[in-house]
Design an enzyme around this catalytic site. Structure first.
Site, PDB file in Angstrom:
ATOM      1  N   LYS A 129       0.009  -7.155   2.051  1.00 42.79           N
ATOM      2  CA  LYS A 129       0.172  -6.266   0.894  1.00 42.79           C
ATOM      3  C   LYS A 129       0.699  -7.041  -0.306  1.00 42.79           C
ATOM      4  O   LYS A 129       0.301  -6.783  -1.451  1.00 42.79           O
ATOM      5  CB  LYS A 129       1.116  -5.110   1.259  1.00 42.79           C
ATOM      6  CG  LYS A 129       1.267  -4.084   0.152  1.00 42.79           C
ATOM      7  CD  LYS A 129       1.837  -2.770   0.663  1.00 42.79           C
ATOM      8  CE  LYS A 129       3.237  -2.873   1.165  1.00 42.79           C
ATOM      9  NZ  LYS A 129       3.813  -1.557   1.506  1.00 42.79           N
TER      10      LYS A 129
ATOM     11  N   HIS B  85      -1.420  -7.450  -3.972  1.00 38.52           N
ATOM     12  CA  HIS B  85      -0.870  -6.845  -5.187  1.00 38.52           C
ATOM     13  C   HIS B  85      -0.365  -7.876  -6.196  1.00 38.52           C
ATOM     14  O   HIS B  85       0.202  -7.507  -7.219  1.00 38.52           O
ATOM     15  CB  HIS B  85       0.260  -5.880  -4.819  1.00 38.52           C
ATOM     16  CG  HIS B  85      -0.214  -4.638  -4.135  1.00 38.52           C
ATOM     17  ND1 HIS B  85      -0.470  -4.592  -2.786  1.00 38.52           N
ATOM     18  CD2 HIS B  85      -0.485  -3.393  -4.614  1.00 38.52           C
ATOM     19  CE1 HIS B  85      -0.866  -3.377  -2.455  1.00 38.52           C
ATOM     20  NE2 HIS B  85      -0.900  -2.637  -3.537  1.00 38.52           N
TER      21      HIS B  85
ATOM     22  N   GLN C 138       8.878  11.188  -6.246  1.00 37.30           N
ATOM     23  CA  GLN C 138       9.249  10.099  -7.151  1.00 37.30           C
ATOM     24  C   GLN C 138       9.481   8.846  -6.321  1.00 37.30           C
ATOM     25  O   GLN C 138      10.288   8.844  -5.390  1.00 37.30           O
ATOM     26  CB  GLN C 138      10.508  10.443  -7.943  1.00 37.30           C
ATOM     27  CG  GLN C 138      10.895   9.374  -8.959  1.00 37.30           C
ATOM     28  CD  GLN C 138      12.194   9.700  -9.683  1.00 37.30           C
ATOM     29  OE1 GLN C 138      13.048  10.399  -9.140  1.00 37.30           O
ATOM     30  NE2 GLN C 138      12.333   9.194 -10.891  1.00 37.30           N
TER      31      GLN C 138
ATOM     32  N   CYS D 164       1.189   8.005  -1.557  1.00 41.99           N
ATOM     33  CA  CYS D 164       0.191   6.989  -1.913  1.00 41.99           C
ATOM     34  C   CYS D 164       0.477   5.741  -1.086  1.00 41.99           C
ATOM     35  O   CYS D 164       1.573   5.203  -1.141  1.00 41.99           O
ATOM     36  CB  CYS D 164       0.265   6.628  -3.393  1.00 41.99           C
ATOM     37  SG  CYS D 164       0.052   8.003  -4.529  1.00 41.99           S
ATOM     38  N   SER D 165      -0.528   5.271  -0.363  1.00 38.95           N
ATOM     39  CA  SER D 165      -0.299   4.077   0.447  1.00 38.95           C
ATOM     40  C   SER D 165      -1.630   3.488   0.881  1.00 38.95           C
ATOM     41  O   SER D 165      -2.656   3.719   0.235  1.00 38.95           O
ATOM     42  CB  SER D 165       0.586   4.401   1.645  1.00 38.95           C
ATOM     43  OG  SER D 165       1.046   3.216   2.269  1.00 38.95           O
TER      44      SER D 165
ATOM     45  N   GLU E 168      -2.240  -2.964  -9.026  1.00 44.06           N
ATOM     46  CA  GLU E 168      -3.099  -2.340  -8.028  1.00 44.06           C
ATOM     47  C   GLU E 168      -4.559  -2.680  -8.307  1.00 44.06           C
ATOM     48  O   GLU E 168      -4.988  -2.726  -9.461  1.00 44.06           O
ATOM     49  CB  GLU E 168      -2.934  -0.809  -8.050  1.00 44.06           C
ATOM     50  CG  GLU E 168      -1.539  -0.305  -7.745  1.00 44.06           C
ATOM     51  CD  GLU E 168      -1.185  -0.389  -6.269  1.00 44.06           C
ATOM     52  OE1 GLU E 168      -2.036  -0.849  -5.476  1.00 44.06           O
ATOM     53  OE2 GLU E 168      -0.072   0.002  -5.910  1.00 44.06           O
TER      54      GLU E 168
ATOM     55  N   GLU F 118      -7.768  -1.196  -6.171  1.00 41.95           N
ATOM     56  CA  GLU F 118      -8.017  -0.407  -4.970  1.00 41.95           C
ATOM     57  C   GLU F 118      -9.304   0.412  -5.054  1.00 41.95           C
ATOM     58  O   GLU F 118      -9.744   0.790  -6.139  1.00 41.95           O
ATOM     59  CB  GLU F 118      -6.854   0.572  -4.741  1.00 41.95           C
ATOM     60  CG  GLU F 118      -5.504  -0.093  -4.557  1.00 41.95           C
ATOM     61  CD  GLU F 118      -4.370   0.897  -4.430  1.00 41.95           C
ATOM     62  OE1 GLU F 118      -3.358   0.533  -3.797  1.00 41.95           O
ATOM     63  OE2 GLU F 118      -4.476   2.030  -4.961  1.00 41.95           O
TER      64      GLU F 118
END
Length: 299
Positions: free
Chosen positions: A146, A150, A180, A197-198, A268, A270
């Site tokens: 990850k 990113h 948040q 979100c993931s 990001e 994606e």
């Protein structure tokens, strides 16, 4: 790192996650000697009575280990599914076939909660993303962490394209749950967003890697990822696979200039899957992970 923290169980579990990074795909990156060393290190941590080993560290070991060490680990893990307590025997049989060993090891990994004992940096290093091209086709030989995916740099100004999801969860009144992001998040900290979100990850059980276009329109893997991550961040365990509806997907990139300015090193890139989930009952939010979520509200 292991030697430096050899008297600290928590540091050890994090250290092994850092040491066993995989950034060039699910292949054996180390020779037999190094693989055996990591296996011995891993077993030594378990025999010291750790109640849990980070799932990503276990996955990294699995990807690096030679068939011999996988077989040895399998014979031991059959009596140690929870990765805790003392080993049942100090001798390990290597007669088990690689296929059955792999299956046993995957079952053992499935018993460990995702993210247990890991902070944001550890997950950035050890989460292995589903790398895709602009048409959402899985690039199997380019699985990356990850953190690497990113990273925005001169070498990769838009990071590395990977698969993600955005889950929108609604209560029985039709209100959507907003969250948040925690201030400790490395990308887009403190930003208000949809429910969760993931990313789907490589090597998870159940499998989170959808093979497109065959997976359309069910996309079981991405839904497995949404269920896993919603449990991890919000403590919600009542989401049924059948309640999640795939809406659409889109390809985008965005640098985190809000946090880091015009030369942001993070961002990001994606193919993002939009998922809706209508809950029959409003889920309780009494087990929210403060390292993931700072606040919640229905709108």
């Amino acid at each position: 790192l292991h030697r430096r923290h050899r008297h600290d169980d928590v540091a050890n579990t994090k250290s092994i996650a850092y040491c066993l990074r995989i950034e060039k795909g699910p292949t054996s990156l180390l020779g037999p000697y190094q693989s055996d060393y990591w296996f011995d290190l891993y077993v030594s941590l378990m025999m010291r009575g750790l109640s849990a080993i980070p799932r990503q560290a276990a996955l990294a070991f699995f990807l690096l280990a030679s068939p011999k060490t996988i077989s040895a680990f399998s014979s031991m893990s059959s009596s140690r599914r929870s990765f805790g307590g003392a080993a049942s025997s100090s001798s390990y049989s290597t007669s088990t076939t690689t296929t059955s060993s792999t299956s046993a090891l995957k079952q053992a990994l499935a018993s460990v909660d995702y993210g247990l004992g890991m902070d944001q940096q550890a997950m950035m290093e050890s989460d292995m993303l589903v790398t895709v091209d602009e048409n959402d086709l899985f690039v199997e030989d380019a699985v990356v962490s990850k953190k690497l995916a990113h990273t925005f740099s001169a070498e990769q100004p838009r990071g590395i394209c990977h698969r993600a999801f955005s889950l929108f969860l609604f209560n029985p009144k039709g209100e959507m749950l907003l969250t948040q992001r925690a201030n400790s998040k490395i990308t887009f900290p403190s930003v208000w967003t949809n429910t969760c979100c993931s990313h789907p990850l490589v090597g998870m059980t159940p499998n989170e890697v959808d093979i497109t276009p065959d997976a359309y329109p069910q996309f079981d893997g991405i839904k497995h990822a949404a269920i896993r991550k919603t449990k991890h961040e919000l403590g919600i365990t009542s989401i049924e696979h059948s309640n999640i509806q795939f809406i659409s997907r889109f390809h985008y990139w965005a640098s985190d200039t809000r946090t880091h300015g015009p030369m942001a090193p993070w961002g990001e890139h994606e193919v993002d899957y939009i998922l809706f989930c209508q809950m029959p009952e409003e889920p309780k939010l009494d087990n929210v992970d403060s390292d993931e979520v700072a606040n919640t509200k229905y709108v």
